[in-house]
Scaffold this active site. Sequence first.
Site, PDB file in Angstrom:
ATOM      1  N   HIS A 186       7.994 -26.556  -1.186  1.00 24.88           N
ATOM      2  CA  HIS A 186       7.361 -27.637  -1.941  1.00 24.88           C
ATOM      3  C   HIS A 186       6.188 -27.122  -2.781  1.00 24.88           C
ATOM      4  O   HIS A 186       5.339 -27.893  -3.210  1.00 24.88           O
ATOM      5  CB  HIS A 186       6.922 -28.745  -0.980  1.00 24.88           C
ATOM      6  CG  HIS A 186       8.102 -29.414  -0.338  1.00 24.88           C
ATOM      7  ND1 HIS A 186       8.586 -30.631  -0.738  1.00 24.88           N
ATOM      8  CD2 HIS A 186       8.940 -28.984   0.645  1.00 24.88           C
ATOM      9  CE1 HIS A 186       9.656 -30.942  -0.027  1.00 24.88           C
ATOM     10  NE2 HIS A 186       9.888 -29.960   0.826  1.00 24.88           N
ATOM     11  N   GLU A 223       0.825  -1.204   0.000  1.00 27.58           N
ATOM     12  CA  GLU A 223       0.000   0.000   0.000  1.00 27.58           C
ATOM     13  C   GLU A 223       0.863   1.260   0.000  1.00 27.58           C
ATOM     14  O   GLU A 223       0.435   2.309  -0.456  1.00 27.58           O
ATOM     15  CB  GLU A 223      -0.923  -0.006   1.234  1.00 27.58           C
ATOM     16  CG  GLU A 223      -2.389   0.040   0.844  1.00 27.58           C
ATOM     17  CD  GLU A 223      -3.344  -0.086   2.031  1.00 27.58           C
ATOM     18  OE1 GLU A 223      -4.271  -0.892   1.910  1.00 27.58           O
ATOM     19  OE2 GLU A 223      -3.179   0.596   3.050  1.00 27.58           O
ATOM     20  N   LYS A 259     -14.003   0.590  -3.891  1.00 26.74           N
ATOM     21  CA  LYS A 259     -15.085   1.036  -2.989  1.00 26.74           C
ATOM     22  C   LYS A 259     -16.131   1.824  -3.770  1.00 26.74           C
ATOM     23  O   LYS A 259     -17.326   1.600  -3.606  1.00 26.74           O
ATOM     24  CB  LYS A 259     -14.513   1.942  -1.889  1.00 26.74           C
ATOM     25  CG  LYS A 259     -13.731   1.216  -0.827  1.00 26.74           C
ATOM     26  CD  LYS A 259     -13.393   2.193   0.298  1.00 26.74           C
ATOM     27  CE  LYS A 259     -12.320   1.641   1.195  1.00 26.74           C
ATOM     28  NZ  LYS A 259     -11.762   2.655   2.088  1.00 26.74           N
TER      29      LYS A 259
HETATM   30  O1  PA5 Z   1      -3.539   1.330   5.892  1.00 23.66           O
HETATM   31  C1  PA5 Z   1      -4.626   1.818   5.717  1.00 23.66           C
HETATM   32  O2  PA5 Z   1      -4.836   3.046   5.831  1.00 23.66           O
HETATM   33  C2  PA5 Z   1      -5.831   0.955   5.377  1.00 23.66           C
HETATM   34  O3  PA5 Z   1      -5.461  -0.373   5.235  1.00 23.66           O
HETATM   35  C3  PA5 Z   1      -6.883   1.042   6.475  1.00 23.66           C
HETATM   36  O4  PA5 Z   1      -6.316   0.627   7.679  1.00 23.66           O
HETATM   37  C4  PA5 Z   1      -8.088   0.184   6.119  1.00 23.66           C
HETATM   38  O5  PA5 Z   1      -8.611   0.574   4.886  1.00 23.66           O
HETATM   39  C5  PA5 Z   1      -9.157   0.307   7.187  1.00 23.66           C
HETATM   40  O6  PA5 Z   1      -9.554   1.630   7.340  1.00 23.66           O
HETATM   41  P1  PA5 Z   1     -10.356   2.123   8.618  1.00 23.66           P
HETATM   42  O7  PA5 Z   1      -9.501   1.925   9.809  1.00 23.66           O
HETATM   43  O8  PA5 Z   1     -10.659   3.567   8.356  1.00 23.66           O
HETATM   44  O9  PA5 Z   1     -11.613   1.271   8.688  1.00 23.66           O
END
Ligand code: PA5
Length: 446
Positions: A307, A286, A421
């Site tokens: 394996h 990310e 989303k």
């Molecule tokens: O690293 C990030 O920002 C994302 O993975 C969020 O943690 C994830 O989308 C969850 O978001 P939230 O905590 O607002 O529900």
Amino acid sequence: MAIQLNTNYLKSFIKPQEYEQIAPQIRQADQMLREKSGAGNAFLGWVDLPKNYDKEEFTRIEKCAAKIQKSCQVLVVIGIGGSYLGARAVIEFLRSPNYNLLNKNTPNIYFAGNSISADALDDLLALCEGKDICVNVISKSGTTTEPAVAFRVFRNLLEEKYGKEGARERIFVTTDRARGTLKQFSTEAGYETFVVPDDVGGRFSVLTAVGLLPIAVAGIDIKKLMEGAASAMEKYTSTDLEKNDCYRYAAIRNILFRKGKAIEILAGYEPFALLLNEWWKQLYGESEGKDGKGIYPASVIFSTDLHSLGQYIQDGNRILFETVLNIGDTKKSFTIPNDPANIDGLNFLSGKDLDEVKKTATLATILAHVDGGVPNILIEMDERSEFALGELIYFFELACAISGYVLGVNPFDQPGVESYKKNMFALLGKPGYESMREELNKRLTF
Ligand code: PA5
């Protein structure tokens, strides 16, 4: 030192002058981070978090964990992404991947809200039947669909089982300090709340209440975890690549990437590291995977994956490098028994400790993969402990930020996560998405 980088197996892949060439970019990345002048600089709260955390809240987390331990047999932790992976990774790493099956005096911990699977939710509800339950819902935004749906289900369950008053004592919310809708809702409902700091993004939040509350409920010493992270924070300040393992790791990743090594595989030899791999993949995927750039983070657990993916790593497309997590002292030992019949021909191993065999297998695999053209970076962790894991978490977070800046991306945003989303909301009929829905429907072929 709990964590050390071993670059001995890179010598045939990276020449000394290549470190010198990338050093100015590492220094620049360090400057951007320390002076808060780079992209995403509103999300640097994790940098000094191991020392500058909210001590009053930390004590409240410890107290709340003790209360949860006393009042339930099951803690359901609801969250996704950065609000899920860190806690589960630490619990599995330090306790066990079979934590819930252990004979223990802490509650079972189940994770919900990280999928949209009715079957998974149904399984979980069945596991909770007849048990006393607490819930820790974790969402910085408070509006993420998957955890929000799961929270509706478990809130209803708790209210039916214990009444509104009783449920209030069993629901704990970790969210934004003031702005989010979940904060407002929790205040009105009277739930105890914990904070995801504004300047700490989800994937950098494991050492905030996001990770710490469930981790503490599992009986893990969160002070030692923070101490390990604080030690890493002190250790990795030099911009001299010879002196800073963390920055050297960031440099190596970028050097290899520029040579066409587009995939990094984090390799562990312990099943308890599986979820740590998942946490690491989110952190790097990310943070770096954007603007058409980024190393693709993959992971394996050996021997299992020797394996399955072992063949590809040894012999497939040479676009890979490996980062091997080598843990010195794990907790247990096991002596391999002798077999008088020696049916498997393995009596040369009789009396040896299984851990010794694992360590030899690690070295044998590294040598084979290096011979196969796969650069191997080794991260040596002295022991399986809270302190060492705290160091490792900070090591990976800091290296990720420096590496991302050297790559030329903003390591602290995740614009790509929004695309699915928006499509999902449009197709599910969320008000405001009508025209998008029409467009998407035209493209659907089933
Ligand atoms: O690293 C990030 O920002 C994302 O993975 C969020 O943690 C994830 O989308 C969850 O978001 P939230 O905590 O607002 O529900």
